[in-house]
Design a protein around this motif. Structure first.
Motif, PDB file in Angstrom:
ATOM      1  N   THR A 121       0.846  -1.185   0.000  1.00 44.56           N
ATOM      2  CA  THR A 121       0.000   0.000   0.000  1.00 44.56           C
ATOM      3  C   THR A 121       0.888   1.244   0.000  1.00 44.56           C
ATOM      4  N   ALA A 122       0.282   2.398  -0.240  1.00 42.69           N
ATOM      5  CA  ALA A 122       1.034   3.651  -0.182  1.00 42.69           C
ATOM      6  C   ALA A 122       1.622   3.848   1.219  1.00 42.69           C
ATOM      7  N   TYR A 123       0.861   3.435   2.235  1.00 39.38           N
ATOM      8  CA  TYR A 123       1.338   3.505   3.630  1.00 39.38           C
ATOM      9  C   TYR A 123       2.597   2.665   3.806  1.00 39.38           C
ATOM     10  N   GLY A 124       2.585   1.452   3.258  1.00 33.33           N
ATOM     11  CA  GLY A 124       3.736   0.564   3.400  1.00 33.33           C
ATOM     12  C   GLY A 124       4.970   1.098   2.703  1.00 33.33           C
ATOM     13  N   VAL A 125       4.780   1.602   1.472  1.00 31.75           N
ATOM     14  CA  VAL A 125       5.906   2.152   0.712  1.00 31.75           C
ATOM     15  C   VAL A 125       6.499   3.352   1.431  1.00 31.75           C
ATOM     16  N   GLN A 126       5.652   4.243   1.896  1.00 29.15           N
ATOM     17  CA  GLN A 126       6.121   5.438   2.599  1.00 29.15           C
ATOM     18  C   GLN A 126       6.859   5.070   3.884  1.00 29.15           C
ATOM     19  N   THR A 127       6.320   4.087   4.612  1.00 32.25           N
ATOM     20  CA  THR A 127       6.942   3.661   5.865  1.00 32.25           C
ATOM     21  C   THR A 127       8.308   3.031   5.614  1.00 32.25           C
ATOM     22  N   ALA A 128       8.388   2.148   4.609  1.00 36.77           N
ATOM     23  CA  ALA A 128       9.660   1.492   4.296  1.00 36.77           C
ATOM     24  C   ALA A 128      10.719   2.508   3.903  1.00 36.77           C
ATOM     25  N   GLU A 129      10.344   3.462   3.064  1.00 39.24           N
ATOM     26  CA  GLU A 129      11.300   4.493   2.643  1.00 39.24           C
ATOM     27  C   GLU A 129      11.773   5.322   3.828  1.00 39.24           C
ATOM     28  N   ARG A 130      10.832   5.694   4.690  1.00 33.91           N
ATOM     29  CA  ARG A 130      11.167   6.535   5.841  1.00 33.91           C
ATOM     30  C   ARG A 130      12.074   5.799   6.821  1.00 33.91           C
ATOM     31  N   PHE A 131      11.745   4.552   7.125  1.00 32.13           N
ATOM     32  CA  PHE A 131      12.575   3.773   8.048  1.00 32.13           C
ATOM     33  C   PHE A 131      13.978   3.572   7.478  1.00 32.13           C
ATOM     34  N   ALA A 132      14.040   3.179   6.205  1.00 34.07           N
ATOM     35  CA  ALA A 132      15.341   2.917   5.582  1.00 34.07           C
ATOM     36  C   ALA A 132      16.181   4.183   5.522  1.00 34.07           C
ATOM     37  N   GLY A 146      15.261  -6.634  -3.275  1.00 31.15           N
ATOM     38  CA  GLY A 146      15.201  -6.023  -4.596  1.00 31.15           C
ATOM     39  C   GLY A 146      13.892  -6.230  -5.333  1.00 31.15           C
ATOM     40  N   ALA A 147      12.867  -6.746  -4.653  1.00 28.17           N
ATOM     41  CA  ALA A 147      11.592  -7.018  -5.310  1.00 28.17           C
ATOM     42  C   ALA A 147      10.756  -5.750  -5.419  1.00 28.17           C
ATOM     43  N   ARG A 148       9.616  -5.867  -6.082  1.00 29.32           N
ATOM     44  CA  ARG A 148       8.681  -4.749  -6.161  1.00 29.32           C
ATOM     45  C   ARG A 148       8.149  -4.432  -4.765  1.00 29.32           C
ATOM     46  N   GLY A 149       7.570  -3.258  -4.613  1.00 28.67           N
ATOM     47  CA  GLY A 149       6.912  -2.926  -3.354  1.00 28.67           C
ATOM     48  C   GLY A 149       7.865  -2.493  -2.264  1.00 28.67           C
ATOM     49  N   ILE A 150       7.749  -3.145  -1.107  1.00 25.32           N
ATOM     50  CA  ILE A 150       8.511  -2.746   0.090  1.00 25.32           C
ATOM     51  C   ILE A 150      10.009  -2.833  -0.136  1.00 25.32           C
ATOM     52  N   ASP A 151      10.480  -3.903  -0.781  1.00 25.20           N
ATOM     53  CA  ASP A 151      11.919  -4.071  -1.000  1.00 25.20           C
ATOM     54  C   ASP A 151      12.500  -2.871  -1.754  1.00 25.20           C
ATOM     55  N   SER A 152      11.894  -2.543  -2.888  1.00 23.91           N
ATOM     56  CA  SER A 152      12.405  -1.428  -3.704  1.00 23.91           C
ATOM     57  C   SER A 152      12.342  -0.118  -2.940  1.00 23.91           C
ATOM     58  N   ALA A 153      11.251   0.092  -2.202  1.00 24.56           N
ATOM     59  CA  ALA A 153      11.120   1.318  -1.405  1.00 24.56           C
ATOM     60  C   ALA A 153      12.233   1.408  -0.370  1.00 24.56           C
ATOM     61  N   SER A 154      12.596   0.276   0.220  1.00 24.69           N
ATOM     62  CA  SER A 154      13.666   0.250   1.226  1.00 24.69           C
ATOM     63  C   SER A 154      15.002   0.641   0.622  1.00 24.69           C
ATOM     64  N   HIS A 155      15.303   0.093  -0.548  1.00 27.46           N
ATOM     65  CA  HIS A 155      16.569   0.431  -1.204  1.00 27.46           C
ATOM     66  C   HIS A 155      16.612   1.908  -1.580  1.00 27.46           C
ATOM     67  N   ARG A 156      15.495   2.419  -2.097  1.00 25.10           N
ATOM     68  CA  ARG A 156      15.460   3.840  -2.461  1.00 25.10           C
ATOM     69  C   ARG A 156      15.640   4.717  -1.226  1.00 25.10           C
ATOM     70  N   GLY A 157      14.958   4.374  -0.143  1.00 27.54           N
ATOM     71  CA  GLY A 157      15.084   5.150   1.091  1.00 27.54           C
ATOM     72  C   GLY A 157      16.505   5.156   1.617  1.00 27.54           C
ATOM     73  N   ALA A 158      17.169   3.999   1.547  1.00 27.66           N
ATOM     74  CA  ALA A 158      18.554   3.917   2.028  1.00 27.66           C
ATOM     75  C   ALA A 158      19.466   4.843   1.234  1.00 27.66           C
ATOM     76  N   MET A 159      19.290   4.857  -0.077  1.00 31.69           N
ATOM     77  CA  MET A 159      20.131   5.728  -0.900  1.00 31.69           C
ATOM     78  C   MET A 159      19.821   7.196  -0.640  1.00 31.69           C
ATOM     79  N   GLU A 160      18.562   7.519  -0.378  1.00 28.79           N
ATOM     80  CA  GLU A 160      18.215   8.887  -0.002  1.00 28.79           C
ATOM     81  C   GLU A 160      18.901   9.266   1.310  1.00 28.79           C
ATOM     82  N   GLY A 161      19.094   8.271   2.179  1.00 22.53           N
ATOM     83  CA  GLY A 161      19.780   8.502   3.445  1.00 22.53           C
ATOM     84  C   GLY A 161      21.283   8.587   3.304  1.00 22.53           C
TER      85      GLY A 161
END
Length: 363
Positions: A121-132, A146-161
């Motif tokens: 969900t949008a909530y999950g993607v936002q949360t994963a990015e923020r935590f990462a 590296g999968a779609r959804g939460i995995d990809s959001a986590s990697h993107r968030g980490a790089m933003e960090g």
């Protein structure tokens, strides 16, 4: 790179456990590869079809060509006995005997996995990015699949960090899955992270390989954050592996009305650590009082070689890599690696092509 070790994972019916047993019995992968058929049989390491498969595989496979293909794809490998192998993963019940990787493997144990639903969900993607992002800003390496959804959001968030992230793949590293993540994976490598896999080149992303991949995600990390997960999902398999290895499982609570949150809510009922912010993870490990990442990394101990290169950088306002090369006696490859490591630890920065300077407050 050990071309003989790199040739073992392609052998049918030869799992990680048997690969480790072969290398341990014959002391090196090369010795196992060059042993006679009789020596292999007399070792009693392999049995039945597994033994036949290995004997046939050695006659069909040229380690030189395996090595050539790896170099062509900019992929390296290491065994579980080598120094660069992730240290926490080495201690698990069934670590990959050989790990293929593109990029740079993390060299410390401050790793946290962030996993969850592909249909997030949008909530999950936002949360994963923020935590990462929050964890990455504190010098934590984020690991995911590296999968779609939460995995990809986590990697993107980490790089933003601003910190490296690691993708654990369930296929050969000459493949890309999902295909739309090609640019994401390339960016991860370019920014100091890594793609890793226990599968040889040419291995497609088959369903049965993803649960095995999940044990690597859990095994190389201090803890696993599950952001969104249905009642039956791969993310829960990852959390099971984490518990089996004595790792911590954090679960993000979600709506009782959303199917993709039922698994995470169940984890909390079963005793997982309720996680409502990345600070909960920092608090669990006593990491919450660290200063900003650049200050925190200043406290990271340097190796003797890193210390030597760092001192060269301190000699002038700006120093050329060519000058360090001439004075230090290091090889180009070694110096490049050390300069990158000093940048990742926050000691120096690159000001231009081959030019470096010490970050303020570090000298």
């Amino acid at each position: 790179m050990d071309k003989y070790a790199a040739s073992l994972p392609g052998c049918p019916r030869l799992g990680a456990k048997h690969m480790r047993s072969l290398i341990e019995f014959f002391h090196t992968a090369e010795n196992a590869w060059r042993a006679s058929d009789k020596e292999i049989r007399d070792s009693h390491v392999l049995h039945g079809n597994g033994e036949k498969a290995f004997l046939a595989w050695r006659h069909e496979t040229d380690p030189d060509k395996v090595e050539e293909q790896l170099y062509k794809n900019d992929i390296r490998c290491c065994t579980w006995e080598e120094e660069e192998y992730p240290s926490l993963l080495r201690t698990t019940a069934n670590p990959p005997a050989v790990l293929f990787y593109r990029g740079r493997l993390p060299d410390h144990e401050r790793l946290i996995a962030v996993v969850g639903s592909r249909k997030a969900t949008a909530y999950g993607v936002q949360t994963a990015e923020r935590f990462a992002r929050g964890l990455a800003e504190k010098g934590i390496v984020i690991v995911s699949g590296g999968a779609r959804g939460i995995d990809s959001a986590s990697h993107r968030g980490a790089m933003e960090g601003g910190y490296p992230t690691v993708v654990v793949a369930a296929f050969g590293l000459d493949r890309v899955y999902p295909p739309e993540n090609r640019n994401l994976f390339q960016q991860i490598v370019e920014e100091g992270g890594a793609l890793i896999s226990e599968y040889p080149l040419g291995t497609p992303p088959l369903g049965r390989q993803f649960p095995a991949r999940n044990r690597i995600i859990a095994g190389m990390c201090r803890g696993v954050i599950v952001v969104e997960a249905a009642e039956r999902s791969g993310s829960l398999i990852t959390s099971d592996f984490a518990l089996e290895e004595g790792r911590d499982v954090f679960s993000v609570p979600g709506s009782i009305y959303i199917p993709s949150c039922r698994g995470t809510n169940q984890l909390i009922r079963n005793g997982a650590i309720c996680c409502t912010s990345y600070e909960d993870v920092l608090s669990e490990y006593g990491w919450e009082d660290k200063e900003e990442r650049k200050t925190q990394t200043k406290l990271t101990a340097l190796t003797l070689e890193e210390e030597m290169v760092y001192r060269f950088c301190c000699m002038e306002n700006e120093v050329m890599a060519e000058d360090i090369l001439q004075q230090s006696g290091l090889s180009v490859v070694k110096l490049t690696m050390l300069l990158l490591q000093l940048q990742l630890k926050g000691y120096i920065k690159e000001t231009g092509a081959g030019r470096y300077m010490v970050l303020k407050g570090e000298s």
